[in-house]
Motif scaffolding. Structure first.
Motif, short mmCIF file in Angstrom:
data_model
loop_
_atom_site.label_atom_id
_atom_site.label_comp_id
_atom_site.label_asym_id
_atom_site.label_seq_id
_atom_site.Cartn_x
_atom_site.Cartn_y
_atom_site.Cartn_z
N ILE A 42 0.97 -1.39 0.04
CA ILE A 42 0.06 0.08 -0.03
C ILE A 42 0.76 1.23 0.18
N THR A 43 1.68 1.37 0.93
CA THR A 43 2.85 2.62 0.82
C THR A 43 3.49 2.70 -0.38
N GLN A 44 3.93 1.69 -0.68
CA GLN A 44 4.81 1.71 -2.02
C GLN A 44 4.13 2.20 -3.22
N LEU A 45 2.89 1.73 -3.33
CA LEU A 45 2.12 1.96 -4.62
C LEU A 45 1.51 3.66 -4.46
N LEU A 46 1.48 3.94 -3.11
CA LEU A 46 0.81 5.18 -2.94
C LEU A 46 1.72 6.37 -3.14
N ILE A 47 3.11 6.10 -2.89
CA ILE A 47 4.14 6.92 -3.18
C ILE A 47 4.40 7.01 -4.65
N LEU A 48 4.23 5.58 -5.28
CA LEU A 48 4.55 5.56 -6.69
C LEU A 48 3.50 6.52 -7.43
N GLY A 49 2.14 6.15 -7.13
CA GLY A 49 1.27 7.09 -7.55
C GLY A 49 1.59 8.63 -7.57
N LEU A 50 2.14 9.06 -6.56
CA LEU A 50 2.43 10.51 -6.00
C LEU A 50 3.63 10.81 -7.09
N ILE A 51 4.64 9.93 -7.30
CA ILE A 51 5.71 10.18 -7.93
C ILE A 51 5.47 10.26 -9.52
N LEU A 52 4.86 9.05 -9.93
CA LEU A 52 4.30 9.16 -11.20
C LEU A 52 3.70 10.20 -11.83
N LYS A 53 2.81 10.96 -10.89
CA LYS A 53 1.92 12.15 -11.40
C LYS A 53 2.93 13.12 -11.87
N THR A 54 4.05 13.28 -11.05
CA THR A 54 5.01 14.19 -11.48
C THR A 54 5.96 13.84 -12.55
N VAL A 55 6.36 12.51 -12.42
CA VAL A 55 7.29 12.11 -13.54
C VAL A 55 6.60 12.04 -14.76
N PHE A 56 5.34 11.60 -14.95
CA PHE A 56 4.65 11.49 -16.26
C PHE A 56 4.58 13.13 -16.92
N SER A 57 4.85 14.21 -16.07
CA SER A 57 4.66 15.56 -16.63
C SER A 57 5.63 15.95 -17.37
N TYR A 58 7.00 15.05 -17.02
CA TYR A 58 8.32 15.53 -17.52
C TYR A 58 8.72 14.46 -18.43
N VAL A 59 8.92 14.77 -19.77
CA VAL A 59 9.65 13.98 -20.40
C VAL A 59 11.08 14.13 -20.59
N ASN A 60 11.96 13.31 -19.68
CA ASN A 60 13.29 13.54 -19.41
C ASN A 60 13.90 12.32 -19.38
N ILE A 61 14.95 12.45 -19.85
CA ILE A 61 15.72 10.70 -19.83
C ILE A 61 16.28 10.60 -18.60
N TYR A 62 16.72 11.61 -17.87
CA TYR A 62 17.57 11.62 -16.79
C TYR A 62 16.53 11.23 -15.43
N ILE A 63 15.40 11.81 -15.68
CA ILE A 63 14.32 11.44 -14.66
C ILE A 63 13.84 9.94 -14.86
N PHE A 64 13.92 9.57 -16.18
CA PHE A 64 13.40 8.08 -16.52
C PHE A 64 14.37 7.15 -16.01
N MET A 65 15.69 7.41 -16.31
CA MET A 65 16.85 6.80 -15.90
C MET A 65 16.92 6.60 -14.31
N ALA A 66 16.71 7.80 -13.73
CA ALA A 66 16.72 7.92 -12.15
C ALA A 66 15.81 6.89 -11.65
N MET A 67 14.52 6.91 -12.09
CA MET A 67 13.46 5.97 -11.63
C MET A 67 13.85 4.62 -12.00
N ILE A 68 14.32 4.30 -13.30
CA ILE A 68 14.62 2.78 -13.50
C ILE A 68 15.66 2.36 -12.33
N THR A 69 16.59 3.00 -12.15
CA THR A 69 17.69 2.92 -11.35
C THR A 69 17.48 2.58 -10.10
#
Lengths: 261, 200
Positions: A42-69
């Motif tokens: 529950i905690t991980q998915l809720l945090i992910l939801g909040l993060i993805l909301k922000t991440v999805f609004s930036y199309v940036n390879i560095y943000i993508f790589m940081a998230m994947i790492t």
């Protein structure tokens, strides 16, 4: 799409609570693990939801790589924690993480660049869920395969040493163990593919249908995902079991179980 | 010739071993359990880390691949473990004569599942498997531990024949001093911090 409230989620959580109560009554001892896993999910998915909301609004390879790492390292830690026998130091973590990371990243890139053709390929709305699904399944395959390998080598030590005494190479001495370990790592994904559409409606497809996508389009995506997951999980299991097996022996082809903890 | 030069390992309580063994010789090693006699055999076969050197003729242990070394210097462990389903599956070429010499009926034993073999059968089949490699050095760890007197004699006869025909070196670790005195050219008594040759 019908939106869910937090009240709806709380209502379904009662089911988990009931499972926990049953576990206590039946003295299964699973209630603690169940509680921790539920809390983490529950905690991980809720945090992910909040993060993805922000991440999805930036199309940036560095943000993508940081998230994947972060995702790859978390999966590596999870694999490490699921092993009955680990190599001393960080070797188990390095093998599993590097194998999982490289196979998942190569296949994610291939799919986004050549198959889906989304530009840029790292558009987070596509790239992150895709990589996440591949990582999750590859993590399971690698975890099962590596655990089976080390467990079998430890329990069959005398058999392996007898073969070494007769001049077998390490590769010959553990070939059946390696084969069985790879097969056991691939079984979950083979089972999922076998019953997909017949017994289960895979998660991503169900999600798309619930969100209003035409079923045929959702099915096409699901087939693509299943093929990718199966390939990634199989490649990852084969490579990690192979790399791991090399480290049970030294340069003089001796079995060195003291390298495990 | 097999030459051991300052051969030592942390589990060998009798200390470093220096020894030269001529072709065709049988060397027996006696001593209390836990002194590291089996460990010595494993170091000669290069199965455990050790210090010192082992030469077979001019060839040094580390100069060739370990698996190649172990085809020339093969060890029969006290507890031989099978890995295939039946006895037959363990052999590429079956020399039925060897089975007969050790009192085993090839027709019966070859198709027998290895899990159904008795400990005595396992020990004799293990010996046949090791000998089938035609090693130049045969390392035997208590090869008669599970055998009756009749079968002990058969094993002794086969080993004597193998050493003499193949000009092979045999190192035999055992607890039966009468048996070792009977068949060995050289006997070694191992004690704590001592590894001593006994004249026969």
């Amino acid at each position: 799409m019908i939106y869910l409230s937090y009240y709806d989620l709380a209502l379904t959580s009662i089911l988990l609570l009931l499972t926990g109560i049953l576990s206590i009554m039946m003295r299964l001892g699973a209630e603690k693990n169940l509680a921790v896993a539920s809390f983490r999910m529950i905690t991980q998915l809720l945090i992910l939801g909040l993060i993805l909301k922000t991440v999805f609004s930036y199309v940036n390879i560095y943000i993508f790589m940081a998230m994947i790492t972060v995702m790859i390292i978390s999966a590596g830690i999870e694999i490490n924690s699921r092993q009955t026998f680990k190599f001393r130091g960080m070797l188990t973590f390095y093998i599993s993480t590097s194998t999982m990371g490289s196979t998942a990243l190569i296949l994610t890139f291939f799919t986004l660049f050549y198959v889906i053709g989304k530009k840029p390929w790292y558009t987070p709305q596509y790239a992150i869920p895709l990589a996440g699904m591949m990582l999750g399944n590859t993590m399971n395959g690698i975890s099962i395969g590596m655990d089976r390998l080390s467990h079998s080598i430890v329990t069959q030590k005398n058999k392996i040493e007898t073969r070494l005494m007769l001049g077998h190479t390490p590769e010959e001495a553990i070939k059946e163990i390696k084969r069985e370990s790879i097969k056991s790592g691939m079984i979950p994904i083979i089972n999922s593919m076998s019953v997909a559409g017949l017994v289960t409606l895979p998660g991503m497809m169900t999600g798309q249908i619930l969100a209003g996508s035409p079923p045929v389009e959702a099915v096409k995506y699901q087939i693509l995902i299943m093929i990718l997951i199966a390939s990634c999980s199989s490649f990852g299991t084969m490579i990690s079991v192979h790399l791991s097996s090399k480290n049970f022996f030294d340069s003089r082809e001796r079995l060195r179980l003291e390298r495990l903890k | 010739m097999l030459k051991l030069e300052d051969l030592n390992s942390e589990f060998m309580k009798f200390g470093a071993v220096n020894m030269e063994i001529k072709k065709g010789s049988i060397v027996g090693i006696l001593g209390e359990s836990g002194l590291g006699k089996s460990v010595l055999l494993k170091t000669i076969a290069d199965l455990i880390p050790h210090t010192g050197k082992v030469f077979l003729g001019d060839e040094e242990q580390n100069s060739i691949k370990a698996s190649e070394w172990r085809k020339k210097v093969s060890l029969l462990p006290a507890n031989f473990i099978f890995w295939e389903n039946t006895t037959k599956d363990h052999f590429r070429d079956i020399n039925e004569d060897l089975f007969i010499k050790l009192g085993l009926d090839p027709e019966y034993i070859l198709d027998k599942k290895t899990e159904d073999l008795s400990s005595g059968e396992k020990q004799r089949i293990g010996l046949i498997k090791v000998i089938s490699n035609n090693p130049k050095v045969l390392l035997l760890d208590e090869p008669c531990a599970n055998l009756d007197n009749k079968n002990k004699e058969r094993v002794e006869k086969l080993i004597l024949e193998y050493a003499s025909k193949q000009k092979a070196i045999v190192i035999w670790v055992g607890h039966d001093d009468e048996q070792l005195k009977r068949i060995c050219d050289m006997l070694i008594i191992s004690k704590k911090n001592r590894f001593r040759k006994v004249s026969l």
